[in-house]
Design an enzyme around this catalytic site. Structure first.
Site, PDB file in Angstrom:
ATOM      1  CE  LYS A 197      -3.165  -2.515   2.983  1.00  0.00           C
ATOM      2  NZ  LYS A 197      -3.670  -2.580   4.390  1.00  0.00           N
ATOM      3  N   GLY A 198       2.133   1.114   0.385  1.00  0.00           N
ATOM      4  CA  GLY A 198       2.973   2.273   0.661  1.00  0.00           C
ATOM      5  C   GLY A 198       3.167   3.246  -0.494  1.00  0.00           C
ATOM      6  CD  GLU A 216       8.334  -0.780  -2.539  1.00  0.00           C
ATOM      7  OE1 GLU A 216       7.359  -0.094  -2.188  1.00  0.00           O
ATOM      8  OE2 GLU A 216       8.782  -1.712  -1.854  1.00  0.00           O
ATOM      9  CG  ASP A 217       6.834   2.516   0.421  1.00  0.00           C
ATOM     10  OD1 ASP A 217       7.619   1.653  -0.031  1.00  0.00           O
ATOM     11  OD2 ASP A 217       6.076   2.280   1.385  1.00  0.00           O
ATOM     12  CE  LYS A 223      14.429   3.579   6.730  1.00  0.00           C
ATOM     13  NZ  LYS A 223      13.764   2.709   7.733  1.00  0.00           N
TER      14      LYS A 223
HETATM   15  P1  IMP Z   1      12.837  -3.810   2.123  1.00  0.00           P
HETATM   16  O1  IMP Z   1      12.319  -5.074   1.496  1.00  0.00           O
HETATM   17  O2  IMP Z   1      13.513  -4.071   3.434  1.00  0.00           O
HETATM   18  O3  IMP Z   1      13.697  -2.991   1.184  1.00  0.00           O
HETATM   19  O4  IMP Z   1      11.625  -2.946   2.584  1.00  0.00           O
HETATM   20  C1  IMP Z   1      10.757  -2.420   1.766  1.00  0.00           C
HETATM   21  C2  IMP Z   1       9.433  -2.123   2.452  1.00  0.00           C
HETATM   22  O5  IMP Z   1       9.535  -1.979   3.876  1.00  0.00           O
HETATM   23  C3  IMP Z   1       8.945  -0.798   1.966  1.00  0.00           C
HETATM   24  O6  IMP Z   1       8.187  -0.958   0.799  1.00  0.00           O
HETATM   25  C4  IMP Z   1       8.100  -0.314   3.128  1.00  0.00           C
HETATM   26  O7  IMP Z   1       6.789  -0.780   2.989  1.00  0.00           O
HETATM   27  C5  IMP Z   1       8.739  -0.907   4.330  1.00  0.00           C
HETATM   28  N1  IMP Z   1       9.584   0.080   5.037  1.00  0.00           N
HETATM   29  C6  IMP Z   1      10.932   0.151   5.052  1.00  0.00           C
HETATM   30  N2  IMP Z   1      11.379   1.195   5.783  1.00  0.00           N
HETATM   31  C7  IMP Z   1      10.271   1.818   6.248  1.00  0.00           C
HETATM   32  C8  IMP Z   1      10.065   2.996   7.066  1.00  0.00           C
HETATM   33  O8  IMP Z   1      10.986   3.699   7.509  1.00  0.00           O
HETATM   34  N3  IMP Z   1       8.765   3.307   7.314  1.00  0.00           N
HETATM   35  C9  IMP Z   1       7.707   2.579   6.836  1.00  0.00           C
HETATM   36  N4  IMP Z   1       7.863   1.490   6.061  1.00  0.00           N
HETATM   37  C10 IMP Z   1       9.126   1.106   5.773  1.00  0.00           C
HETATM   38 MG    MG Z   2       6.205  -0.839   0.560  1.00  0.00          MG
END
Ligand code: IMP
Ligand code: MG
Length: 177
Positions: free
Chosen positions: A45-46, A101-102, A134
């Site tokens: 949803k992000g 992606e968010d 990040k």
């Molecule tokens: P990854 O698979 O660890 O790269 O994470 C991706 C997903 O984690 C993103 O699409 C977000 O939905 C969630 N996410 C990562 N960091 C944050 C944050 O700081 N706030 C809220 N959601 C996050």
């Molecule tokens: Mg997300």
């Protein structure tokens, strides 16, 4: 426990900063895909805010698809495991595909999506674009093709990003005080 409100969040990227950055991203994409048809994939949803605001600035013909993944549980630390809640997509063979992606954090979601799409389709082109990056948290060797803003290791909410489903509606991105 007191429910937190908008005033408990410190903005990092204001609505105005996001809008300006989206104009820059749109300018890049409008030039690069000028005569092409695009498939935009919004990762729910992000990415909903990012997607609706960005597509309004794009000028090429495009279609929007929505998929739903989840990687976070109810906390603030990535589980590193990606669940495909709904990943039904049309035929993307020979198509120009952009995933929106968010935020890219550990990179597991980005890696999952890029291998899912590239294993299932022979796309004409593929880009992964993330509003936020990040970088310091990466566990997988993957980077977005384009990102909006780089941020350090803070848990962010707003503009689609949530904590336990809350704060997605904030017009800015911030962190909890
Ligand atoms: P990854 O698979 O660890 O790269 O994470 C991706 C997903 O984690 C993103 O699409 C977000 O939905 C969630 N996410 C990562 N960091 C944050 C944050 O700081 N706030 C809220 N959601 C996050
Ligand atoms: Mg997300």
């Amino acid at each position: 426990m007191k429910t937190m409100t908008k005033s408990d969040i410190t903005p990092i990227f204001t609505a105005d900063m996001i809008d300006k950055r989206l104009n820059e991203l749109a300018e890049i994409l409008n030039e690069e895909y000028k005569d092409k048809e695009l498939y935009i994939i919004c990762v729910l949803k992000g990415s909903v805010m990012f997607t609706v605001d960005l597509v309004k600035k794009l000028t090429m013909p495009l279609k929007i698809e929505f998929i739903r993944l989840s990687s976070y549980g109810s906390g603030t630390v990535s589980s590193g495991k990606v669940n495909a809640v709904d990943i039904s997509l049309p035929d993307l063979n020979e198509k120009h595909v952009i995933v929106l992606e968010d935020i890219i954090d550990t990179g597991h979601t980005a890696q999952f999506l890029s291998s899912f799409i590239n294993h299932n389709f022979k796309v004409a082109s593929y880009k992964f674009i993330s509003l936020l990056d990040k970088k310091c948290r990466r566990e997988v060797d993957i980077d977005p093709d384009i990102y909006g803003f780089e941020i350090d290791d803070k848990f962010l909410v707003g503009y689609g990003l949530d904590l336990d489903g809350n704060y997605r509606n904030l017009p800015f991105v911030g962190y909890i005080k």
